[in-house]
Design a protein around this motif. Structure first.
Motif, PDB file in Angstrom:
ATOM      1  N   PHE A  43     -11.283  -4.445  -2.209  1.00 51.68           N
ATOM      2  CA  PHE A  43     -10.360  -4.692  -1.092  1.00 51.68           C
ATOM      3  C   PHE A  43      -8.982  -4.082  -1.345  1.00 51.68           C
ATOM      4  O   PHE A  43      -8.499  -3.285  -0.525  1.00 51.68           O
ATOM      5  CB  PHE A  43     -10.257  -6.204  -0.836  1.00 51.68           C
ATOM      6  CG  PHE A  43      -9.365  -6.552   0.324  1.00 51.68           C
ATOM      7  CD1 PHE A  43      -9.897  -6.798   1.575  1.00 51.68           C
ATOM      8  CD2 PHE A  43      -7.988  -6.629   0.176  1.00 51.68           C
ATOM      9  CE1 PHE A  43      -9.077  -7.105   2.656  1.00 51.68           C
ATOM     10  CE2 PHE A  43      -7.159  -6.935   1.237  1.00 51.68           C
ATOM     11  CZ  PHE A  43      -7.705  -7.172   2.484  1.00 51.68           C
ATOM     12  N   PRO A  44      -8.303  -4.410  -2.450  1.00 53.68           N
ATOM     13  CA  PRO A  44      -6.949  -3.848  -2.625  1.00 53.68           C
ATOM     14  C   PRO A  44      -6.925  -2.364  -2.929  1.00 53.68           C
ATOM     15  O   PRO A  44      -5.962  -1.674  -2.583  1.00 53.68           O
ATOM     16  CB  PRO A  44      -6.379  -4.662  -3.798  1.00 53.68           C
ATOM     17  CG  PRO A  44      -7.559  -5.163  -4.543  1.00 53.68           C
ATOM     18  CD  PRO A  44      -8.630  -5.365  -3.525  1.00 53.68           C
ATOM     19  N   THR A  45      -7.965  -1.837  -3.569  1.00 58.71           N
ATOM     20  CA  THR A  45      -7.963  -0.422  -3.945  1.00 58.71           C
ATOM     21  C   THR A  45      -8.255   0.479  -2.751  1.00 58.71           C
ATOM     22  O   THR A  45      -7.793   1.615  -2.691  1.00 58.71           O
ATOM     23  CB  THR A  45      -8.996  -0.177  -5.067  1.00 58.71           C
ATOM     24  OG1 THR A  45      -8.685  -1.029  -6.169  1.00 58.71           O
ATOM     25  CG2 THR A  45      -8.973   1.263  -5.537  1.00 58.71           C
ATOM     26  N   GLY A  46      -8.997  -0.036  -1.776  1.00 59.53           N
ATOM     27  CA  GLY A  46      -9.336   0.779  -0.617  1.00 59.53           C
ATOM     28  C   GLY A  46      -8.167   1.041   0.312  1.00 59.53           C
ATOM     29  O   GLY A  46      -8.147   2.065   1.014  1.00 59.53           O
ATOM     30  N   LEU A  47      -7.166   0.160   0.333  1.00 55.22           N
ATOM     31  CA  LEU A  47      -6.060   0.322   1.285  1.00 55.22           C
ATOM     32  C   LEU A  47      -5.205   1.562   1.017  1.00 55.22           C
ATOM     33  O   LEU A  47      -4.902   2.317   1.948  1.00 55.22           O
ATOM     34  CB  LEU A  47      -5.206  -0.942   1.308  1.00 55.22           C
ATOM     35  CG  LEU A  47      -5.882  -2.183   1.909  1.00 55.22           C
ATOM     36  CD1 LEU A  47      -4.967  -3.389   1.792  1.00 55.22           C
ATOM     37  CD2 LEU A  47      -6.257  -1.944   3.362  1.00 55.22           C
ATOM     38  N   PRO A  48      -4.777   1.833  -0.234  1.00 55.48           N
ATOM     39  CA  PRO A  48      -4.036   3.081  -0.465  1.00 55.48           C
ATOM     40  C   PRO A  48      -4.878   4.322  -0.187  1.00 55.48           C
ATOM     41  O   PRO A  48      -4.353   5.338   0.289  1.00 55.48           O
ATOM     42  CB  PRO A  48      -3.642   3.000  -1.950  1.00 55.48           C
ATOM     43  CG  PRO A  48      -3.714   1.547  -2.294  1.00 55.48           C
ATOM     44  CD  PRO A  48      -4.817   1.003  -1.453  1.00 55.48           C
ATOM     45  N   PHE A  97       6.811   7.471   4.605  1.00 55.02           N
ATOM     46  CA  PHE A  97       6.541   6.749   3.374  1.00 55.02           C
ATOM     47  C   PHE A  97       5.051   6.656   3.124  1.00 55.02           C
ATOM     48  O   PHE A  97       4.283   6.199   3.953  1.00 55.02           O
ATOM     49  CB  PHE A  97       7.127   5.335   3.475  1.00 55.02           C
ATOM     50  CG  PHE A  97       7.830   4.907   2.237  1.00 55.02           C
ATOM     51  CD1 PHE A  97       8.997   5.537   1.856  1.00 55.02           C
ATOM     52  CD2 PHE A  97       7.333   3.894   1.454  1.00 55.02           C
ATOM     53  CE1 PHE A  97       9.676   5.131   0.722  1.00 55.02           C
ATOM     54  CE2 PHE A  97       8.004   3.491   0.325  1.00 55.02           C
ATOM     55  CZ  PHE A  97       9.171   4.109  -0.049  1.00 55.02           C
ATOM     56  N   GLY A  98       4.629   7.122   1.955  1.00 53.71           N
ATOM     57  CA  GLY A  98       3.228   7.010   1.584  1.00 53.71           C
ATOM     58  C   GLY A  98       2.332   8.074   2.149  1.00 53.71           C
ATOM     59  O   GLY A  98       1.146   8.080   1.905  1.00 53.71           O
ATOM     60  N   THR A  99       2.866   9.005   2.948  1.00 56.20           N
ATOM     61  CA  THR A  99       2.034  10.053   3.506  1.00 56.20           C
ATOM     62  C   THR A  99       2.171  11.318   2.684  1.00 56.20           C
ATOM     63  O   THR A  99       3.094  11.512   1.924  1.00 56.20           O
ATOM     64  CB  THR A  99       2.444  10.352   4.965  1.00 56.20           C
ATOM     65  OG1 THR A  99       3.796  10.789   4.972  1.00 56.20           O
ATOM     66  CG2 THR A  99       2.294   9.124   5.841  1.00 56.20           C
ATOM     67  N   THR A 100       1.236  12.204   2.875  1.00 59.69           N
ATOM     68  CA  THR A 100       1.235  13.462   2.146  1.00 59.69           C
ATOM     69  C   THR A 100       2.019  14.496   2.919  1.00 59.69           C
ATOM     70  O   THR A 100       1.741  14.747   4.093  1.00 59.69           O
ATOM     71  CB  THR A 100      -0.206  13.967   1.955  1.00 59.69           C
ATOM     72  OG1 THR A 100      -0.933  12.955   1.298  1.00 59.69           O
ATOM     73  CG2 THR A 100      -0.244  15.234   1.156  1.00 59.69           C
ATOM     74  N   PRO A 101       3.033  15.127   2.342  1.00 61.02           N
ATOM     75  CA  PRO A 101       3.826  16.110   3.069  1.00 61.02           C
ATOM     76  C   PRO A 101       2.992  17.319   3.440  1.00 61.02           C
ATOM     77  O   PRO A 101       2.108  17.739   2.701  1.00 61.02           O
ATOM     78  CB  PRO A 101       4.945  16.458   2.082  1.00 61.02           C
ATOM     79  CG  PRO A 101       4.417  16.102   0.738  1.00 61.02           C
ATOM     80  CD  PRO A 101       3.486  14.968   0.931  1.00 61.02           C
ATOM     81  N   GLN A 102       3.284  17.879   4.586  1.00 61.41           N
ATOM     82  CA  GLN A 102       2.549  19.037   5.060  1.00 61.41           C
ATOM     83  C   GLN A 102       3.320  20.307   4.700  1.00 61.41           C
ATOM     84  O   GLN A 102       4.537  20.364   4.790  1.00 61.41           O
ATOM     85  CB  GLN A 102       2.376  18.959   6.585  1.00 61.41           C
ATOM     86  CG  GLN A 102       1.651  17.696   7.049  1.00 61.41           C
ATOM     87  CD  GLN A 102       0.243  17.626   6.530  1.00 61.41           C
ATOM     88  OE1 GLN A 102      -0.464  18.623   6.518  1.00 61.41           O
ATOM     89  NE2 GLN A 102      -0.175  16.475   6.079  1.00 61.41           N
ATOM     90  N   ALA A 110       0.818  -1.215   0.000  1.00 62.44           N
ATOM     91  CA  ALA A 110       0.000   0.000   0.000  1.00 62.44           C
ATOM     92  C   ALA A 110       0.849   1.261   0.000  1.00 62.44           C
ATOM     93  O   ALA A 110       0.384   2.320  -0.443  1.00 62.44           O
ATOM     94  CB  ALA A 110      -0.936   0.008   1.211  1.00 62.44           C
ATOM     95  N   VAL A 111       2.096   1.174   0.486  1.00 59.87           N
ATOM     96  CA  VAL A 111       2.947   2.365   0.560  1.00 59.87           C
ATOM     97  C   VAL A 111       4.233   2.230  -0.236  1.00 59.87           C
ATOM     98  O   VAL A 111       4.975   3.197  -0.373  1.00 59.87           O
ATOM     99  CB  VAL A 111       3.298   2.700   2.031  1.00 59.87           C
ATOM    100  CG1 VAL A 111       2.055   2.978   2.837  1.00 59.87           C
ATOM    101  CG2 VAL A 111       4.113   1.584   2.676  1.00 59.87           C
ATOM    102  N   GLY A 112       4.509   1.051  -0.764  1.00 65.69           N
ATOM    103  CA  GLY A 112       5.830   0.783  -1.293  1.00 65.69           C
ATOM    104  C   GLY A 112       6.057   1.071  -2.753  1.00 65.69           C
ATOM    105  O   GLY A 112       7.186   0.934  -3.240  1.00 65.69           O
ATOM    106  N   PHE A 113       5.024   1.510  -3.493  1.00 62.51           N
ATOM    107  CA  PHE A 113       5.195   1.694  -4.930  1.00 62.51           C
ATOM    108  C   PHE A 113       4.718   3.061  -5.421  1.00 62.51           C
ATOM    109  O   PHE A 113       4.465   3.241  -6.611  1.00 62.51           O
ATOM    110  CB  PHE A 113       4.454   0.585  -5.695  1.00 62.51           C
ATOM    111  CG  PHE A 113       4.997  -0.795  -5.427  1.00 62.51           C
ATOM    112  CD1 PHE A 113       6.059  -1.295  -6.158  1.00 62.51           C
ATOM    113  CD2 PHE A 113       4.457  -1.580  -4.422  1.00 62.51           C
ATOM    114  CE1 PHE A 113       6.566  -2.560  -5.909  1.00 62.51           C
ATOM    115  CE2 PHE A 113       4.959  -2.848  -4.159  1.00 62.51           C
ATOM    116  CZ  PHE A 113       6.013  -3.336  -4.909  1.00 62.51           C
ATOM    117  N   GLY A 114       4.583   4.011  -4.492  1.00 60.21           N
ATOM    118  CA  GLY A 114       4.175   5.353  -4.897  1.00 60.21           C
ATOM    119  C   GLY A 114       2.814   5.346  -5.570  1.00 60.21           C
ATOM    120  O   GLY A 114       1.867   4.709  -5.096  1.00 60.21           O
ATOM    121  N   HIS A 115       2.709   6.048  -6.716  1.00 62.80           N
ATOM    122  CA  HIS A 115       1.423   6.145  -7.396  1.00 62.80           C
ATOM    123  C   HIS A 115       0.996   4.813  -8.003  1.00 62.80           C
ATOM    124  O   HIS A 115      -0.157   4.643  -8.404  1.00 62.80           O
ATOM    125  CB  HIS A 115       1.489   7.212  -8.499  1.00 62.80           C
ATOM    126  CG  HIS A 115       2.275   6.781  -9.708  1.00 62.80           C
ATOM    127  ND1 HIS A 115       3.662   6.758  -9.729  1.00 62.80           N
ATOM    128  CD2 HIS A 115       1.863   6.345 -10.932  1.00 62.80           C
ATOM    129  CE1 HIS A 115       4.072   6.326 -10.919  1.00 62.80           C
ATOM    130  NE2 HIS A 115       3.008   6.081 -11.662  1.00 62.80           N
TER     131      HIS A 115
END
Length: 419
Positions: A346-351, A198-203, A132-137
């Motif tokens: 299921f897989p699309t909701g996690l990101p 990782f995977g979070t939006t910068p503030q 969910a966080v390891g491949f960017g977009h």
């Protein structure tokens, strides 16, 4: 002036580790699907009633939920790295499957099914979270590919039992246990620690030049406003975050309930409306096949469209197909459509969840555990509703649940919209 570019995100998976992860999901899909076709042999070997034989899968799911929550707690506390979580999970799954194959009595078999379920939950949690966080977009696309391999295992498991016969289920479980072990060699390609950002939006924040340009009065006012926002806005954020997580959990419980409900009751419904047993069984296999195909198909789509749009279309299409399943002539095709549309949820909701609640560390674990609970609860709950309304009402009951999934999705879109 020197301009420096932001350092690239470190890679979480090597190519070999990505392939091994997909193989791991084939194995957990197969493990979950091996219990059902083996029930006739369980009953004969241990002298079980149908309900007692069904406890094997229940023990597996209970272990799965416990595995998700246990490994999330260990991982979140920083005590256990990614490699150890995945390695321990593979070993638990192998030991549990081998123990199930060699169990001398039914209580021992249930205990080992619980052990295998612990490993199952650790793999399900660990790989879904990392993908969910390891491949960017590309994370949404990669998660759909990963979970499509779960479907491949779910199709191959029963086919293997059918080929060798249910009486030989111990050999199949032993072979499954051995197949886990080579994956341990590929864990060197998994990054052991993932940066918190990782995977979070910068503030965004105020620059030093902007701060120095402020007058003392403006600066004091700004600091006061920030403190006020932190106090009041934090309370609002906490309430909003709790509501978002609750609706995400509801979406996962409900859609997995539909998934299990169709898989469990489609054959009975089709036979009730006039189809033969063979045709009904084939149509159910097509439903599971379409779920797997759907996840592969949505992977390139996820690179162009948002998770919100994909899940909205999925819930709407699923609802329409379930309504069409009330027409006997269309029912087998409509159920196949349900498999196609439910596949990406299921897989699309996690990101999406990871972006909507980046500070809620346990959110992913909670919704993954909730999805397993949905699979456990769906059978008895839907069975009671069918007792009241009759078999022919199965697609109508499920379409009502699907409409709730659509309503939950629309609420989440409105609530997680960037402010």
């Amino acid at each position: 002036m020197t301009v420096t570019s932001a350092p690239p995100h470190p890679r979480i998976f090597s190519p070999a580790a990505v392939v091994a992860s997909c193989v791991g999901f084939v194995l957990i899909g197969a493990l979950q699907a091996l219990y059902g076709p083996s029930i006739p042999a369980f009953r004969e070997e241990f002298g079980l009633s149908p309900s007692a034989a069904g406890l094997g899968l229940s023990a597996h799911f209970v272990g799965g939920v416990a595995g998700v929550l246990l490994f999330d707690r260990l991982h979140g506390g920083g005590r256990v790295g990614n490699r150890r979580i995945l390695g321990t999970s593979y070993l638990l799954m192998a030991l549990g499957a081998a123990g199930f194959a060699l169990a001398p009595n039914w209580p021992a078999a249930l205990a080992t099914a619980l052990l295998a379920g612990l490993g199952f939950g650790g793999i399900d949690y660990g790989l879904n979270q990392l993908f969910a966080v390891g491949f960017g977009h590309r994370s949404t696309a990669m998660l759909n590919i990963l979970n499509a391999h779960f479907g491949i295992g779910a199709i191959l498991g029963p086919a293997l039992i059918g080929a060798v016969g249910s009486a030989h289920y111990p050999a199949v479980f032993l072979g499954f246990a051995l197949a886990n072990l080579p994956l341990l060699l590929c864990l060197r390609g998994v990054r052991d620690r993932v940066p918190q950002s990782f995977g979070t939006t910068p503030q965004t924040s105020m620059t030093s030049m902007e701060a120095s340009a402020m007058t003392p009065t403006e600066s004091a006012t700004e600091r006061s406003t920030e403190r006020s926002t932190d106090t009041y806005g934090g309370q609002v954020l906490a309430r909003s975050l709790g509501s978002v997580l609750a609706v995400f959990v509801a979406l996962y419980v409900l859609h997995v309930g539909i998934e299990a409900g169709v898989g469990g009751w489609e054959p009975t419904h089709l036979e009730t409306v006039g189809y033969g047993a063979g045709a009904a069984a084939t149509a159910t296999s097509v439903y599971w096949l379409m779920m797997t195909v759907g996840r592969f198909l949505v992977a390139p789509i996820a690179l162009r469209f948002s998770a919100q749009a994909i899940i909205t279309v999925s819930c709407a299409g699923m609802t329409v197909c379930l309504l069409l399943a009330t027409v006997p002539a269309l029912a087998p095709y409509a159920y196949a459509g349900v498999g196609l549309f439910i596949a990406p949820i299921f897989p699309t909701g996690l990101p999406w969840l990871n972006r909507a609640a980046p500070r809620a560390r346990r959110a992913g674990a909670v919704v993954i555990a909730a999805s397993m609970v949905g699979g456990v609860v769906a059978g008895p709950a839907l069975g009671k509703a069918i007792e009241w309304s009759g078999i022919r009402a199965v697609p109508l009951l499920l379409s009502g649940i699907s409409a709730l999934c659509l309503a939950a999705t629309l609420w989440l879109i409105r609530s997680t919209r960037t402010r």
